[in-house]
Design an enzyme around this catalytic site. Sequence first.
Site, PDB file in Angstrom:
ATOM      1  CE1 TYR A   1      -4.046   1.742   0.080  1.00  0.00           C
ATOM      2  CE2 TYR A   1      -3.582   2.368   2.349  1.00  0.00           C
ATOM      3  CZ  TYR A   1      -4.364   2.471   1.219  1.00  0.00           C
ATOM      4  OH  TYR A   1      -5.456   3.290   1.224  1.00  0.00           O
TER       5      TYR A   1
ATOM      6  NE  ARG B   1      -7.643  12.436  -5.923  1.00  0.00           N
ATOM      7  CZ  ARG B   1      -7.109  11.890  -4.828  1.00  0.00           C
ATOM      8  NH1 ARG B   1      -5.939  12.292  -4.380  1.00  0.00           N
ATOM      9  NH2 ARG B   1      -7.745  10.934  -4.185  1.00  0.00           N
TER      10      ARG B   1
ATOM     11  CE  LYS C   1      -7.252   2.399  -1.261  1.00  0.00           C
ATOM     12  NZ  LYS C   1      -7.583   3.120  -0.027  1.00  0.00           N
TER      13      LYS C   1
ATOM     14  CD  GLU D   1      -9.036   4.084  -3.387  1.00  0.00           C
ATOM     15  OE1 GLU D   1      -8.244   4.821  -2.782  1.00  0.00           O
ATOM     16  OE2 GLU D   1     -10.048   3.582  -2.856  1.00  0.00           O
ATOM     17  CG  ASP D   2      -6.421   7.016  -5.953  1.00  0.00           C
ATOM     18  OD1 ASP D   2      -6.853   7.610  -4.954  1.00  0.00           O
ATOM     19  OD2 ASP D   2      -5.379   6.336  -5.938  1.00  0.00           O
TER      20      ASP D   2
ATOM     21  CG  ASP E   1     -10.905   4.174   0.764  1.00  0.00           C
ATOM     22  OD1 ASP E   1     -11.460   3.992   1.861  1.00  0.00           O
ATOM     23  OD2 ASP E   1      -9.669   4.165   0.624  1.00  0.00           O
ATOM     24  CG  ASP E   2      -9.689   8.472  -3.038  1.00  0.00           C
ATOM     25  OD1 ASP E   2      -8.632   8.067  -2.540  1.00  0.00           O
ATOM     26  OD2 ASP E   2     -10.109   8.094  -4.149  1.00  0.00           O
TER      27      ASP E   2
ATOM     28  CG  ASN F   1      -1.462   9.079   0.822  1.00  0.00           C
ATOM     29  OD1 ASN F   1      -1.791   9.185  -0.355  1.00  0.00           O
ATOM     30  ND2 ASN F   1      -2.295   8.629   1.748  1.00  0.00           N
TER      31      ASN F   1
END
Length: 617
Positions: free
Chosen positions: A140, A193, A211, A283-284, A306-307, A448
């Site tokens: 991760y 992203r 994930k 995600e992203d 999740d973001d 991060n």
Amino acid sequence: MFSRPSLCGTVSKLCRCGTSATGKTAVAAATVPTPRHYHEVVGDIICPSQVRGIDHIRDPRLNKGLAFTLEERQTLGIHGLQPARFKTQEEQLQLCKIAVNRYTEPLNKYLYLSDLYDRNERLFFRFLSENIEDLMPIVYTPTVGLACQRFGLIYRRPHGLFITYNDRGHIFDVMKNWPEPNVRAICVTDGERILGLGDLGACGMGIPVGKLALYTALAGIKPHQCLPIVVDVGTNNIDLLEDPLYVGLRQKRVVGREYDDFIDEFMEAVVQRYGQNTLIQFEDFGNHNAFRFLDKYRNTYCTFNDDIQGTASVAVAGLYASKRITGKSFKDYTFLFAGAGEAAIGIADLTVKAMVQDGVPIEEAYNRIYMVDIDGLLTKSRKVGNLDGHKIHYAKDINPMSDLAEIVSTIKPSVLIGASAAAGIFTPEILRTMADNNERPVVFALSNPTSKAECTAEDAYKHTDARVIFSSGSPFPPVQIGDKTFYPGQGNNAYIFPGVGLGVICTGTHHIPDEMFLIAAQELANFVEPSDIERGSLYPPLSSIRNVSMNIAVGVTKCAYDRGLASTYPEPQDKRKWLENQLYNFNYESSMPASWVWPRMPYIKTREESPLIAAIK
């Protein structure tokens, strides 16, 4: 007479083999090899008649390496294909630890683990789950970010689906190619992203793969129930478009109505293939799409982002834990967010819900939260920037300011949260101001990977006289201040999404309300021990994350049934035991087919046989 025709070849190319009408053999069936696949089994129920002995070595779901017993090797016909040594899984785990520690570069460790996953599935997940503190930064953040950047170079085997814009109108056909019929959780990204690294296009596949590996390692969700997906609509990253090693569509991103229609088709294809209750984790995605899709799909599909929601839940858990140190309640806090993207808005929205639950009026809750984006403080009178979407809720009727140090000095926040992906913006001056205005300032540097963090843990402790209550989005090493060592906690989404996913999957939840993420935050905060706080962490050790995930899953399960969102009935009385009975088994199982003894048949005298013609007469 014609011989019985046999079918050989792949599903798309069938060959009838047998003897022709002239008596000549068209193709000798015995000489035509039957193609074998990477995965010879699907699901977690094996049909012994469909699996050959050699498949137990070739298929990572069946392979046990040198842990096959002598009886298994001889019965399966693999005796002699392996050395004489017999090993237990525990001995193999020790070897894995030695092997991975031989590498000094994190990316090489990542590649070793990826290779282990391709060879021996159960060993990989047990190794990961039992060494999560050491291996979490590898599978991760932050190493997964580097793996995505090098994806074109390190790509080996498919661990998920790549659905491109060129497949529009046929997304369901592409999804049918995934061999697993019982997928319950999908993690999907369009790669726009990736972490704080920007647009990585199809190279973002490392994120959903990582994930979903944590879904299994941390919550015990069966790996065959998880499907990583990249929806490849191109990339606006010029470096990637010009990179000869890039593996995705070599075109600019599709946008607008065409993009939205493509995502709509994807969502419909998921439901058509796997059912309405399939969990779809976004995600992203880019900020401009993340909130739109969450608002668009949250009440019609089983989905979350999740973001936005996972990050919010783990951050609010840290805020709950901080109250035990400051002795204050949420109504006494003033929040300032550096960043106004999906992570910051998500945290702010869930913080508002937490304050309302604590009895704070919703208008006052919004008034206690300030937010800064690239154009400065969100105010109703500012002339630059925009206040679209959820930003408008946090715009204040005060004079515009653009300098972060000035904003911190003026507003005097008690909580400073960074979700900006702007490295180092929490300067020593700002940290000192936080310390001057608060006895115990709360500072979260959540961006991060580590290179994008708003400040380091060392800077946070150093410039606040070690009075800071600190958390980060990526791991930082311990910090020595005077005679005390602080071990800063990482506000990692992995504390949240595996447990939420387990509860949602097992209950067959229709839709996922924000209430479930607030429950997850409370369960995580309740798991923090006084010893954790004493060592400088707002979170429990990563080694306890499987227990945290189970507590969250129990809370989510209760919420699903109380809210009428569950579709699995009857409702279990002992929800923890019910959930535990559905977890993945990390340990090896016998490779021998089940056998049992029949009782001796009783003696019954039969009548004398007679010719068939006589019987007809």
